[in-house]
Write a protein that holds these residues in place. Structure first.
Motif, PDB file in Angstrom:
ATOM      1  N   ALA B  41       2.910   7.378   6.783  1.00 30.92           N
ATOM      2  CA  ALA B  41       2.310   8.554   6.128  1.00 30.92           C
ATOM      3  C   ALA B  41       1.435   9.332   7.115  1.00 30.92           C
ATOM      4  O   ALA B  41       1.564  10.550   7.241  1.00 30.92           O
ATOM      5  N   ASN B  42       0.555   8.597   7.827  1.00 30.94           N
ATOM      6  CA  ASN B  42      -0.333   9.263   8.802  1.00 30.94           C
ATOM      7  C   ASN B  42       0.478   9.977   9.875  1.00 30.94           C
ATOM      8  O   ASN B  42       0.163  11.094  10.277  1.00 30.94           O
ATOM      9  N   GLY B 327      10.753  13.480  -9.740  1.00 34.65           N
ATOM     10  CA  GLY B 327       9.806  14.353  -9.040  1.00 34.65           C
ATOM     11  C   GLY B 327       8.422  13.763  -8.880  1.00 34.65           C
ATOM     12  O   GLY B 327       7.480  14.459  -8.526  1.00 34.65           O
ATOM     13  N   VAL B 328       8.280  12.426  -9.137  1.00 34.43           N
ATOM     14  CA  VAL B 328       6.972  11.775  -8.982  1.00 34.43           C
ATOM     15  C   VAL B 328       7.036  10.874  -7.746  1.00 34.43           C
ATOM     16  O   VAL B 328       7.838   9.935  -7.728  1.00 34.43           O
ATOM     17  N   PRO B 329       6.230  11.110  -6.714  1.00 33.14           N
ATOM     18  CA  PRO B 329       6.305  10.261  -5.511  1.00 33.14           C
ATOM     19  C   PRO B 329       5.883   8.824  -5.814  1.00 33.14           C
ATOM     20  O   PRO B 329       4.908   8.609  -6.519  1.00 33.14           O
ATOM     21  N   GLY B 330       6.641   7.877  -5.254  1.00 32.14           N
ATOM     22  CA  GLY B 330       6.331   6.462  -5.489  1.00 32.14           C
ATOM     23  C   GLY B 330       5.273   5.917  -4.542  1.00 32.14           C
ATOM     24  O   GLY B 330       4.818   4.800  -4.687  1.00 32.14           O
ATOM     25  N   GLY B 331       4.866   6.687  -3.566  1.00 29.68           N
ATOM     26  CA  GLY B 331       3.854   6.219  -2.608  1.00 29.68           C
ATOM     27  C   GLY B 331       3.387   7.378  -1.748  1.00 29.68           C
ATOM     28  O   GLY B 331       3.863   8.521  -1.914  1.00 29.68           O
ATOM     29  N   ALA B 332       2.456   7.083  -0.798  1.00 33.03           N
ATOM     30  CA  ALA B 332       1.864   8.141   0.022  1.00 33.03           C
ATOM     31  C   ALA B 332       2.916   8.846   0.876  1.00 33.03           C
ATOM     32  O   ALA B 332       2.942  10.078   0.956  1.00 33.03           O
ATOM     33  N   THR B 333       3.805   8.051   1.496  1.00 32.19           N
ATOM     34  CA  THR B 333       4.817   8.653   2.371  1.00 32.19           C
ATOM     35  C   THR B 333       5.762   9.537   1.573  1.00 32.19           C
ATOM     36  O   THR B 333       6.111  10.644   2.010  1.00 32.19           O
TER      37      THR B 333
END
Lengths: 172, 510
Positions: B41-42, B327-333
């Protein structure tokens, strides 16, 4: 079982149970402190912590009782020896801890590159007992400079920045 | 959504042509995954200007490849130096690091690579085929079910504590208390923060991970010349390519284990916010529960390494499902991927499968191709990577301390987090020296706040009725499974001991 010649019949070494209580006592103090911070807050902020904290206190009391009984039976002692064993490494370990604290303290002003170089140099010299000075100097230099180029220049990562990074910012 | 085989074949062939994007992303992912504090993600955020400048399809392939490879990268330092690169690899050193100490680091890496790749590949293909049905999982798993999933993970504390249950439970509950530091989720009341504003937003995971595993390990290893045992050193000196192939063979021999633990990862990954750490803890706990040799876990056991590595790679494909289907992200990435796609005018959600199938399905084909290319590129490196374990602790300990402490700084850019990592290092050192398991503390720190979050959410929805935790059929089935998985091992253990006691007189008589 000991044999007829009495081999292995010497007293077994006592288990140093005192050291095992260090972490639980720290946990106990922390839990009591935590409880003091949630006394006057809404129940939603209390419920989980009181539940888990009470179990933790119960477990710690059980360990203290178990240890006390073992000491009274003569199976264990209150010694904290395992925490510092082997004793010959205590000065090195404390010096390394001091260096690490200094590293974290100075990195805010010194930045990553120069502080890391000095920390690696001092820590490696400390652990090697002053041997291989040339190798340690080149390794410290290579790692701090390599880290600068990889993390700060290439990845533009949020590493602590100081005079070296500021000075080189215009160049790279 | 019907399966169009022709489209899949076409997409796979097309994705392979982007090897020039995938290979650098794999290399980058392995590096950032291996360094605590860095994450996919970073890195995607850092490289955002680059990904925004790419064509949407190429940008997506790059991000997916980086994401999948970073997951595998996190397991490398976990195995070699007992430092998980991310929280998702926190269960990996339980058996991976003991293997390294025995001089089987190369073998352990090969096992990890094969488990990760096959776990990731299998779940990606499953995700691709079963996406319409898997996307429904997120609708069925509410707060109540999530509480039970968390408890599955937390019950690993008891599993780890097998040698001394009391001490193991103290470590786990201490971790849970530390996890409760910070503002509560409903009223934002600060709790146990010692007055530090930096702790209002809970204890950050990376400093906890760095301190408990890396700093404490560095202070402990200086007692020896090397992290390897004497026999381990001898084994390392003799190691050749055969060790890698032996690792591959061993991992493949546990193909069934890879399948079911990676499916655990896939299902948990589908739930938004669940994540790889929970999946790997649950997989490890389940693996030990159903093992014929549970006593070997924690000593460098093959299945103890296969389970978390397969599961955390299973999560990778799982997290993309809610993003692409609802359309809902499962995590930060996944959330950052959504931002990049939206920048290009691509609206994620069910319509994407009709409007731009090459992107919707392409994300999964990119992941599958990444895994396929990854095994070819990474496996030969196992032999060379494992050589790091022969480096003297004189050099290794300071390097670990400095680079991991700076890694603790990276996510929030607070020097406070470096002090926090050092404080966790002291806790970890005391724990190691006095027979407490640092992984048990970490499980508490990771899962404690999540459990509280779901628990309070369930209570708020039910207006304070505690019986809400037994209000769903699926949840009740999971409760039964949890109780079975906790008590069956105890019963089997007792039965095994009873049988072995009965067997002794017979042997003596013979």
């Amino acid at each position: 079982m000991s044999d007829e010649n009495g081999q292995n019949s010497g007293k077994p070494e006592k288990h140093s149970a005192g050291a095992e209580l260090v972490l639980p006592i720290a946990g106990l103090i922390f839990t009591i402190y935590y409880f003091t911070t949630i006394i006057d807050v809404p129940w939603t902020a209390q419920v989980s912590a009181f539940f888990v904290g009470t179990i933790l206190i119960g477990l710690i009391i059980a360990l203290i009782v178990r240890t006390t009984l073992a000491v009274r039976r003569g199976d264990s002692s209150w010694s904290v020896a395992p925490l510092i064993a082997p004793k010959s490494y205590v000065p090195k370990r404390l010096a390394l801890l001091g260096l690490t604290l200094s590293y974290v303290f100075f990195i805010e002003w010194g930045g990553f590159t120069i502080t890391t170089f000095l920390f690696l140099l001092c820590a490696m010299l400390l652990l090697s007992g002053g041997k291989n000075k040339g190798l340690i100097l080149s390794l410290s230099l290579a790692l701090s400079v390599g880290g600068y180029f990889l993390f700060i220049v290439a990845f533009n990562t949020r590493f602590p920045r100081g005079p070296v990074e500021t000075m080189l910012h215009g160049v790279f | 959504m019907e399966i169009d085989w022709g489209l899949f074949v076409e997409l796979f062939a097309r994705t392979f042509t982007f090897w020039w994007v995938i290979l650098p992303a794999i290399l980058l992912g392995l590096i950032v995954g291996a360094i605590p504090g860095f994450s996919a993600a970073n890195t995607i955020i850092i490289l955002l200007p680059m990904t925004l400048a790419m064509e949407p399809e190429i940008g997506l392939i790059f991000m997916v490849a980086l994401y999948a490879s970073s997951r595998m990268g996190a397991g490398i330092p976990a195995i070699l130096v007992n430092i998980p690169g991310t929280a998702g690899a926190a269960a990996t050193p339980l058996d991976g690091y003991p293997m390294t100490k025995q001089g089987r680091g190369q073998q352990a890496l090969a096992i990890s690579f094969v488990s990760s790749v096959f776990g990731g590949l299998l779940t990606t293909i499953l995700a691709l085929l079963a996406m319409p049905w898997l996307s429904q999982v997120a609708y069925h798993l509410h707060s109540v079910e999530m509480i039970v999933i968390m408890l599955f993970g937390i019950s690993l504390i008891a599993t780890i504590a097998a040698k001394d249950t009391l001490k193991g439970l103290i470590a786990g509950f201490f971790g849970l208390m530390i996890g409760y530091i910070g503002a509560d989720v409903v009223y934002e009341t600060p709790r146990g923060t010692f007055g530090f504003l930096e702790l209002y937003d809970k204890v950050p995971l990376i400093p906890a991970l760095v301190g408990l595993f890396a700093v404490s390990e560095a202070f402990a290893v200086i007692e020896g010349e090397s992290i390897l045992t004497k026999r381990g050193k001898e084994a390392m000196q003799k190691a050749g390519w055969a060790e890698t192939w032996e690792g591959v063979r061993l991992a493949i021999s546990r193909w069934w284990h890879i399948i079911w633990t990676s499916i655990i990862g896939l299902v948990i990954g589908v739930v938004p916010g669940a994540g790889a750490a929970i999946a790997s803890f649950v997989a490890y706990q389940q693996s030990k529960t159903f093992s014929k040799t549970p006593e070997l876990y924690g000593t460098g056991h093959l299945e103890g390494l296969v389970a978390p590595e397969s599961a955390n790679n299973g999560v990778t494909s799982g997290t993309l499902i809610p993003l692409l289907v609802i359309g809902v992200p499962g995590g930060a990435t996944a959330a950052i991927m959504a931002v990049v796609l939206q920048y290009h005018g691509v609206a994620v959600g069910p319509d994407l499968f009709d409007s731009q199938p090459e992107l919707a399905y392409g994300a999964f084909t990119a992941m599958a191709v990444t895994y396929a290319l990854m095994i070819l590129t990474v496996l030969p490196l196992a032999r060379y990577m494992s050589k790091i374990t022969v480096v003297s602790t004189t050099y290794m300990a300071p390097i670990i301390i400095s680079f991991t402490l700076v890694g603790a700084f990276v996510p929030r850019a607070y020097v406070f987090d470096m002090y926090l990592a050092l404080a966790f290092g002291v806790i970890g050192y005391v724990a190691r020296k006095t027979g407490y398991h640092v992984a048990a503390i970490l499980i508490g720190v990771i899962l404690g706040p999540l459990l509280e979050n779901y628990f309070l959410r369930a209570l708020r929805i039910s207006q304070g009725d505690i019986m809400v935790i037994f209000s769903s059929n699926l949840g009740n089935i999971m409760w039964v499974l949890l109780i079975i998985s906790l008590f069956v091992p105890m019963y089997l253990d007792k039965r095994r001991k009873r049988l072995s006691k009965q067997a002794i007189p017979i042997t003596t008589d013979c």
